[in-house]
Design a protein around this motif. Structure first.
Motif, PDB file in Angstrom:
ATOM      1  N   ALA A  75      -2.638  -8.317   4.531  1.00 36.80           N
ATOM      2  CA  ALA A  75      -2.482  -7.722   3.375  1.00 36.80           C
ATOM      3  C   ALA A  75      -1.858  -6.776   2.994  1.00 36.80           C
ATOM      4  O   ALA A  75      -2.247  -5.941   3.756  1.00 36.80           O
ATOM      5  CB  ALA A  75      -3.704  -7.789   2.428  1.00 36.80           C
ATOM      6  N   MET A  77      -0.104  -2.888   0.507  1.00 38.24           N
ATOM      7  CA  MET A  77      -0.767  -2.444  -1.054  1.00 38.24           C
ATOM      8  C   MET A  77      -0.180  -1.233  -0.712  1.00 38.24           C
ATOM      9  O   MET A  77      -0.805  -0.578  -0.543  1.00 38.24           O
ATOM     10  CB  MET A  77      -1.868  -2.562  -1.648  1.00 38.24           C
ATOM     11  CG  MET A  77      -2.541  -2.462  -3.217  1.00 38.24           C
ATOM     12  SD  MET A  77      -2.163  -0.427  -3.852  1.00 38.24           S
ATOM     13  CE  MET A  77      -3.875   0.205  -2.274  1.00 38.24           C
ATOM     14  N   ILE A  96      -9.118  -5.109  -2.197  1.00 41.98           N
ATOM     15  CA  ILE A  96      -8.235  -5.778  -0.954  1.00 41.98           C
ATOM     16  C   ILE A  96      -9.093  -6.399   0.519  1.00 41.98           C
ATOM     17  O   ILE A  96      -8.883  -7.303   0.998  1.00 41.98           O
ATOM     18  CB  ILE A  96      -7.490  -5.025  -0.831  1.00 41.98           C
ATOM     19  CG1 ILE A  96      -6.456  -5.042  -1.856  1.00 41.98           C
ATOM     20  CG2 ILE A  96      -6.288  -5.827   0.777  1.00 41.98           C
ATOM     21  CD1 ILE A  96      -5.315  -3.974  -2.115  1.00 41.98           C
TER      22      ILE A  96
END
Length: 109
Positions: A75, A77, A96
Motif C-alpha cells: 500500500a 500513498m 492505511i
C-alpha cells in the motif's frame, strides 16, 4: 524484509524495474520492518512524483506499507497538503495501517 520482498516479486517475473535507493535530498524514516515514510523536497522529482503528483512549491509526504498477509501487497500513498491541514497526515497513515493490517506491527510509543 524489503529486500526479500523485492527479490520474490522480481523472481515472479512481474517486474525487474524496482529502483534502488532514495534520491539524496529525500528524507526517509523506517517505521519497523514493514513501513517506510518518505519526504520528497520542494520542486524535486523522486519518490513522491512517481505517479500523479508533479514537483511543486510544497513537499510531498509518502508512505509505503507491506500488507500483513505477506502476499506481496504494497500500500502506498503520496500527499501534498497545505500547512493548515498537514496534521491530518498522521491520521491518514494510521488508517492505511489499519486497512492493510499493519497497525498492530507498528506500535506507537
Amino acid at each position: 524484509m524489503t529486500t526479500r520482498f523485492v527479490a520474490e516479486v522480481e523472481g515472479e517475473g512481474i517486474s525487474d524495474a524496482f529502483s534502488r535507493g532514495v534520491p539524496a535530498a529525500h528524507r526517509i524514516a523506517r517505521r519497523g520492518a514493514y513501513e517506510v515514510l518518505f519526504t520528497t523536497p520542494v520542486r524535486a522529482s523522486g519518490t513522491g512524483t512517481r505517479w500523479y503528483l508533479a514537483p511543486g512549491t510544497l513537499p510531498i509526504d509518502s508512505v509505503a506499507v507491506l500488507a500483513a498477509d505477506r502476499d506481496h501487497d504494497l500500500a502506498t500513498m503520496d500527499e501534498r497538503l497545505p500547512p493548515a491541514i498537514k496534521p491530518l497526515v498522521a491520521h491518514i497513515i494510521r488508517q492505511i495501517e489499519r486497512e492493510v493490517g499493519a497497525a498492530d506491527r507498528n506500535p506507537r510509543a
